[in-house]
Design a protein around this motif. Structure first.
Motif, PDB file in Angstrom:
ATOM      1  N   ALA A  47       0.842  -1.206   0.000  1.00 35.76           N
ATOM      2  CA  ALA A  47       0.000   0.000   0.000  1.00 35.76           C
ATOM      3  C   ALA A  47       0.874   1.251   0.000  1.00 35.76           C
ATOM      4  N   ARG A  48       1.919   1.212   0.807  1.00 28.55           N
ATOM      5  CA  ARG A  48       2.860   2.337   0.862  1.00 28.55           C
ATOM      6  C   ARG A  48       3.491   2.585  -0.504  1.00 28.55           C
ATOM      7  N   SER A  90      -0.073   0.770   6.266  1.00 28.02           N
ATOM      8  CA  SER A  90       1.041   1.467   5.615  1.00 28.02           C
ATOM      9  C   SER A  90       1.911   2.180   6.644  1.00 28.02           C
ATOM     10  N   PRO A  91       3.228   1.993   6.573  1.00 30.03           N
ATOM     11  CA  PRO A  91       4.091   2.639   7.559  1.00 30.03           C
ATOM     12  C   PRO A  91       4.348   4.111   7.268  1.00 30.03           C
ATOM     13  N   CYS A 122       4.721  -8.617   9.245  1.00 27.49           N
ATOM     14  CA  CYS A 122       5.716  -7.679   9.769  1.00 27.49           C
ATOM     15  C   CYS A 122       5.096  -6.325  10.105  1.00 27.49           C
ATOM     16  N   ASP A 123       3.978  -5.977   9.433  1.00 27.00           N
ATOM     17  CA  ASP A 123       3.301  -4.702   9.717  1.00 27.00           C
ATOM     18  C   ASP A 123       2.720  -4.695  11.121  1.00 27.00           C
ATOM     19  N   ARG A 170       8.394  -3.653   5.229  1.00 27.52           N
ATOM     20  CA  ARG A 170       7.265  -2.748   4.967  1.00 27.52           C
ATOM     21  C   ARG A 170       7.682  -1.362   4.505  1.00 27.52           C
ATOM     22  N   ASP A 171       8.912  -0.961   4.780  1.00 26.96           N
ATOM     23  CA  ASP A 171       9.376   0.356   4.328  1.00 26.96           C
ATOM     24  C   ASP A 171      10.033   0.298   2.948  1.00 26.96           C
ATOM     25  N   GLY A 172      10.029  -0.872   2.315  1.00 32.69           N
ATOM     26  CA  GLY A 172      10.588  -0.999   0.973  1.00 32.69           C
ATOM     27  C   GLY A 172      12.038  -1.456   0.956  1.00 32.69           C
ATOM     28  N   SER A 173      12.674  -1.479   2.113  1.00 31.92           N
ATOM     29  CA  SER A 173      14.062  -1.966   2.154  1.00 31.92           C
ATOM     30  C   SER A 173      14.061  -3.493   2.033  1.00 31.92           C
TER      31      SER A 173
END
Lengths: 518, 518
Positions: free
Chosen positions: A153-154, A360-361, A405-406, A504-507
């Motif tokens: 979503a992020r 979404s973070p 993980c969220d 979740r942050d894309g890393s």
């Protein structure tokens, strides 16, 4: 100059800048739509219905190299992904990025589409069956990217993952695109309840195609997806297999090991310090997780503790607690059974939320960050409390990142429930084969053979010991398992990377490598 | 390299490009929020409550030259606009663009803020009272821009009108920002019902501040505005005067002229050809418009015709038809009275919609484009059927564009209801003083002295004549008025442009000039 309303208009005003004079506009050779038809669905100016999937694909302007998206609310009953991609392949469009919210066994036909270049690469939360096998055995060129629900979503909302065309199957839709996860009249047909994942695609995709087998009169209100985000509507014979979309009822486990784990998990919640009136929770649909809800109910009644909300995938068990007055609000991103679907339709405080709101973070604040307690499952957990829910004990992809993980990061207490041993394999390893959720966000492991607390959480350790729960170290639990089944033989990996696991942050938190053929 | 989960991660993969390795993140000195508090509203990591309006303004980073926005759901009871802009002025911030959805008498204090440069210029749908007087008498440097409701939503959503900070008053809000137009427990306090206009600001503004006098427990579900769009929450003593926000009940007119017009309007709808089962309608809150609903009810019952939906500003009269089963769905962008507020809260098919969904001309399709019939009022109408609803017969600004031009363009039949003569002034002019709605989108004029049909609409002319309604030409109606009150003296204008009227697509349909002082 004079505009077309006959007024003298300046082309520039200091402080406002340049101005555009008004022009009359014709649509279909007339200034406004004046058709007068008893059945508004038949009025071509007032609907977006297009003849076929093929016509819709053409109308969207889909071409080589673009990104397409799908949702997984139809789970293993989904007909949409295969239907659309078969047609795209037939039309000769190639080199697409497939950004699905999740994929599963029924999507096995994608193997050929990836291998022949119709699909260049895949992003998804989950992967199972033949497609997962093909990836794990190194049969694809580009690794699959695994996202969490919040991470996806992020990425979509932030523009990191721009979607050109979203193809969204919906259980009911009107001719202008207002869509819902349940039907009027024909409620059970292919209802899926919440459209939480699809809502993100509809909001952000450049073109949105709704695919339904249930065209209903305008306006299909309340809607999960609004007409204002929908370009085309396609009516097909069947969007999915109802039996695969939702189960009729989620049954409680009768497995004694699961029941024991569930009883411990409820004890942990009770003793955690978070079990206060107004607490919040998320529990999954797995056996032990569901049963935890049942044991928790007894404690809520005994102590007169009510929950402010339950979050995430909603099940019959959670709905029953809501209807009993024990959980005030349900925030539903995904409805797991027909009872949850019916409740979403009928209960005013059972609310449909989108995946951005859920987890979404990066937005202004998601519901996962409000959680007190989450109960999550695991395929593997290691001595650092890292959790794997994506690769099996043979190293082959067979799971989903989901909201794991969220919610572990968001909840004040994240509780992993798992048997100490599955078949002949231990659940606890020195190092998990694949990290989905990092250990510092995991607080407690509950097994049938004892409970371990992350050493970072002194507070929880203290509370659980004070409650006389069977708390041991995770190393002790691992030794116990080793005494019974020994240490598993390490998986033999090739060098080739077949999957990239994004946090979740894309890393990138981990990669998945090809398994060696034995 | 090794990421912080201890895994070997490549920094680049062919087909995926560059990758970011995972890093652990600390928040408030810890890896996750583990606070354990009975009252979650007191948990600083789980709420966005900020001490004061001033603190919120600072936190948003508001600075000279930015654009701020407000909604008008509190109508003439609004305390928010003055409260916030007084504080901004006090803090020395200047040169702002004020993009309000509408402004009215209570906002008179803005006169000084525009004149002293705190507000550089204003965009709004409506303008009344002292502020309107000041503009019309040339006291401001830069013209006010008048937008329609659909046009404003379009401009905001498209990025044409980017909002830096939205300050949104809400009748209930939880500490994380979920907000609603009605309250739990304290329902009548300052309820406004739908937050339809505010929803657009919340979705698109860079920073969003909720201002409430009613902080409720998390999660405030169902919500009109979701937490995921909200940055800060400020609790104040009072957001508005309930008496000015909504009327307790909208009363039917007893004015015989209005009743006659309403009866004719209902006759026009019946004869129009659109009065078929499943038709749709929008009627306003003016006397004749409301009464039209009543007469229409009799016809719906007599002919067993039910409406599929009613759109726009919702009144008690429309709710009653819904509850009677005569209108299936209500799409509510603005609730006009307490009965409408209660219905939005309690009736499942009374649905809150945002202004983009309502009327934006540029999204994938708005509800206004689905309308069969709209009944609209007018201050003036001319021989080309152009309509003025913004300037009075003295040329001074005293009205609002609203959804007038949006629904006239969208509806298959747009019906203007107006008395032939108001006071000693005729309603029909050769040329209206200000065009809000262009004549080619206006179909029928209903007055107490007869009915005129736009010559572009042969079909309607034929139908109304066949129904033996008192149809004459608009020129005949004008002559009738002239015989009674003569021709009005033309307004004396200065050259200075004080207002720019934008059509819903952002083009300039007219300008408003300074009135000459007599």
């Amino acid at each position: 100059m004079h505009n077309e309303a006959g007024r003298e208009i300046p082309l520039h005003i200091d402080g406002l800048g340049s101005l555009t004079p008004y022009h009359k506009k014709q649509v279909n050779g007339q200034y406004k739509n004046t058709e007068r038809l008893k059945d508004r669905q038949q009025n071509p100016a007032k609907n977006k219905v297009i003849a076929s999937i093929e016509a819709a694909i053409k109308a969207t302007g889909l071409r080589d190299g673009m990104t397409i998206s799908f949702h997984h609310h139809f789970r293993n009953g989904d007909y949409i992904v295969n239907m659309v991609i078969d047609k795209i392949a037939e039309m000769g469009i190639r080199d697409l990025v497939l950004a699905a919210s999740s994929l599963t066994d029924i999507h096995a036909p994608l193997v050929k589409h990836v291998q022949n270049g119709v699909i260049r690469r895949i992003e998804t939360s989950g992967l199972r069956g033949e497609l997962a096998q093909a990836y794990s055995h190194g049969l694809m060129d580009i690794p699959v990217v695994i996202n969490s629900h919040g991470g996806r979503a992020r990425a979509i909302a932030s523009g990191e993952c721009p979607i050109d065309v979203a193809f969204l199957g919906v259980p009911s839709c009107d001719p202008y695109g207002n869509a819902n996860g349940y039907s009027r009249g024909n409620a059970a047909a292919s209802a899926c309840g919440s459209l939480g994942y699809a809502k993100v695609d509809a909001q952000h995709a450049n073109r949105v195609v709704m695919i339904t087998d249930n065209l209903v009169p305008y306006p299909n209100v309340p809607f999960g997806i609004p007409e204002s985000q929908v370009d085309y509507v396609v009516v097909v014979d069947c969007i999915g297999d109802p039996k695969g979309i939702v189960s009729g009822a989620t049954r409680y486990t009768s497995n004694p090991k699961d029941l024991l784990i569930a009883r411990y998990a409820a004890d942990v919640i009770e003793a955690s310090g978070y079990f206060l009136d107004g607490f919040s929770l998320q529990t999954g649909s797995g056996g032990a997780s569901l049963a935890t809800t049942r044991f928790l109910r007894d404690k809520m009644l005994a102590h007169n503790v009510k929950a402010s909300f339950a979050l995430g995938g909603i099940t019959q068990q959670i709905v029953e607690l809501h209807e009993e007055g024990l959980i005030h609000r349900l925030l539903d991103v995904q409805s797991f059974d027909l009872k949850a679907v019916e409740s979403l339709k009928n209960n005013r405080f059972h609310h449909q939320i989108d995946a951005e709101y859920y987890a979404s973070p990066d937005n202004e604040g998601c519901a996962a960050h409000q959680l007190d307690v989450v109960v999550l499952s695991a395929l593997e957990i290691d001595l650092d409390f890292n959790v794997n829910v994506i690769t099996g004990s043979d190293g082959v992809i067979r799971g989903a990142s989901g909201g794991h993980c969220d919610t572990a990061a968001g909840a004040s207490a994240s509780i992993i429930v798992a048997p100490l041993i599955r078949g002949r394999m231990p659940t606890i390893l020195d190092k998990v084969n694949t990290i989905i959720t990092p250990g510092h966000t995991v607080d407690v492991l509950v097994t049938d053979q004892g409970i371990a607390v992350n050493p970072m959480r002194d507070d929880l350790l203290h509370n659980l010991k004070a409650a006389k729960l069977p708390v041991v170290t995770i190393e002790e639990l691992k030794e116990k398992a080793t005494r019974i089944v020994g240490n598993p033989e390490p998986i033999q990996w090739e060098d080739k990377i077949v999957g990239v696991v994004k946090y979740r942050d894309g890393s990138v938190i981990d990669v998945i490598r090809q398994v060696k053929n034995k």
